[in-house]
Motif scaffolding. Sequence first.
Motif, PDB file in Angstrom:
ATOM      1  N   ALA A  58       0.814  -1.217   0.000  1.00 21.51           N
ATOM      2  CA  ALA A  58       0.000   0.000   0.000  1.00 21.51           C
ATOM      3  C   ALA A  58       0.846   1.265   0.000  1.00 21.51           C
ATOM      4  O   ALA A  58       0.299   2.370  -0.119  1.00 21.51           O
ATOM      5  CB  ALA A  58      -0.930   0.006   1.217  1.00 21.51           C
ATOM      6  N   ALA A  59       2.174   1.129   0.099  1.00 23.06           N
ATOM      7  CA  ALA A  59       3.057   2.290   0.237  1.00 23.06           C
ATOM      8  C   ALA A  59       2.859   3.341  -0.857  1.00 23.06           C
ATOM      9  O   ALA A  59       2.801   4.540  -0.554  1.00 23.06           O
ATOM     10  CB  ALA A  59       4.517   1.838   0.295  1.00 23.06           C
ATOM     11  N   PRO A  60       2.735   2.964  -2.145  1.00 25.12           N
ATOM     12  CA  PRO A  60       2.561   4.006  -3.166  1.00 25.12           C
ATOM     13  C   PRO A  60       1.278   4.820  -2.978  1.00 25.12           C
ATOM     14  O   PRO A  60       1.262   6.027  -3.235  1.00 25.12           O
ATOM     15  CB  PRO A  60       2.524   3.210  -4.476  1.00 25.12           C
ATOM     16  N   PHE A  61       0.210   4.159  -2.533  1.00 22.27           N
ATOM     17  CA  PHE A  61      -1.053   4.857  -2.330  1.00 22.27           C
ATOM     18  C   PHE A  61      -0.979   5.753  -1.099  1.00 22.27           C
ATOM     19  O   PHE A  61      -1.480   6.885  -1.102  1.00 22.27           O
ATOM     20  CB  PHE A  61      -2.196   3.852  -2.203  1.00 22.27           C
ATOM     21  N   ALA A 139      -5.951   4.674  -0.214  1.00 24.31           N
ATOM     22  CA  ALA A 139      -5.710   3.878   0.984  1.00 24.31           C
ATOM     23  C   ALA A 139      -6.523   4.436   2.147  1.00 24.31           C
ATOM     24  O   ALA A 139      -6.610   5.647   2.321  1.00 24.31           O
ATOM     25  CB  ALA A 139      -4.222   3.882   1.328  1.00 24.31           C
ATOM     26  N   VAL A 140      -7.119   3.539   2.921  1.00 30.82           N
ATOM     27  CA  VAL A 140      -7.896   3.939   4.091  1.00 30.82           C
ATOM     28  C   VAL A 140      -6.986   3.806   5.309  1.00 30.82           C
ATOM     29  O   VAL A 140      -6.795   2.715   5.845  1.00 30.82           O
ATOM     30  CB  VAL A 140      -9.162   3.066   4.251  1.00 30.82           C
ATOM     31  N   ALA A 141      -6.400   4.920   5.705  1.00 28.34           N
ATOM     32  CA  ALA A 141      -5.392   4.916   6.770  1.00 28.34           C
ATOM     33  C   ALA A 141      -6.071   5.160   8.115  1.00 28.34           C
ATOM     34  O   ALA A 141      -6.248   6.293   8.548  1.00 28.34           O
ATOM     35  CB  ALA A 141      -4.333   5.976   6.508  1.00 28.34           C
ATOM     36  N   VAL A 142      -6.462   4.076   8.772  1.00 28.33           N
ATOM     37  CA  VAL A 142      -7.210   4.155  10.028  1.00 28.33           C
ATOM     38  C   VAL A 142      -6.292   3.886  11.209  1.00 28.33           C
ATOM     39  O   VAL A 142      -5.481   2.965  11.184  1.00 28.33           O
ATOM     40  CB  VAL A 142      -8.375   3.146  10.021  1.00 28.33           C
ATOM     41  N   SER A 143      -6.441   4.698  12.254  1.00 26.63           N
ATOM     42  CA  SER A 143      -5.670   4.526  13.479  1.00 26.63           C
ATOM     43  C   SER A 143      -6.562   4.863  14.662  1.00 26.63           C
ATOM     44  O   SER A 143      -7.477   5.687  14.544  1.00 26.63           O
ATOM     45  CB  SER A 143      -4.445   5.449  13.474  1.00 26.63           C
ATOM     46  N   SER A 144      -6.319   4.231  15.801  1.00 34.02           N
ATOM     47  CA  SER A 144      -7.095   4.582  16.997  1.00 34.02           C
ATOM     48  C   SER A 144      -6.531   5.831  17.671  1.00 34.02           C
ATOM     49  O   SER A 144      -7.212   6.449  18.491  1.00 34.02           O
ATOM     50  CB  SER A 144      -7.124   3.414  17.996  1.00 34.02           C
TER      51      SER A 144
END
Length: 241
Positions: A58-61, A139-144
């Motif tokens: 997913a790095a490029p996105f 990319a869906v970059a989800v974090s808590s």
Amino acid sequence: MTNRAKTAFGALALLALAATACAPTPEAASVRAVEEDGLPLPGADGQAPSEDMSLEEAAPFLEAQGYLPAEGDLNGYEIGHLPDDVTGTPYDLDHTALAERDGHVVPDTHEVERSWLADTIQVDHLVDDFGEVMAEREAVAVSSLYVSVMRRDDFTDIDAYYEATGTVLEEEFHDSPARELPDGDGHYNGSTAIFSPEPGVVVHLSYVDDAYWAEVEESDDLTAEGDPEEVLRIVEGITPA
């Protein structure tokens, strides 16, 4: 601020109706996408098809969206305490650099946000207004946990920040009432903190874990107490590098 986008539902609803009125049938759009571009079919509900990828894949996105692996401090600050459930890989998003890259006028502000991403990232294809799958992906970059450090000369203290940005505590702390931090340099509740550790710097953090979302789902008004003690520990662990 990050992760606090506001939308006008009425306008979006009208746009959706207009798009529906002039759109081809989902079946026609799907067949054309497959025949012409070899793109995947949209889901049964018309939503974008998605794929789970490793962080490396997913790095490029992620990079296209401004996310890069974190290196060193966060805009001059260390984060000394992480909740037990925050175990992902830290990534930084330089909002100022991203805005400059996209040709936007950037005020005299430097804001960098850190989040902790899981080993597996969901990457979505985008769907246009006509229901057709596009080649572009996101990319869906989800974090808590998200921690943002902003630097601007006129953020002399937390009140100056509130005044400059038009911050309304009831809106920023919508899920439970804001409490004043022990040293008086900002506010927090069980999911959010905003404070000024020194003149010219404001830190904003958001911490919402699975327990928080379960509490929201069980409430009648989408409110939650969250974990004020844990948020306070995160705040107290944020110190100059």
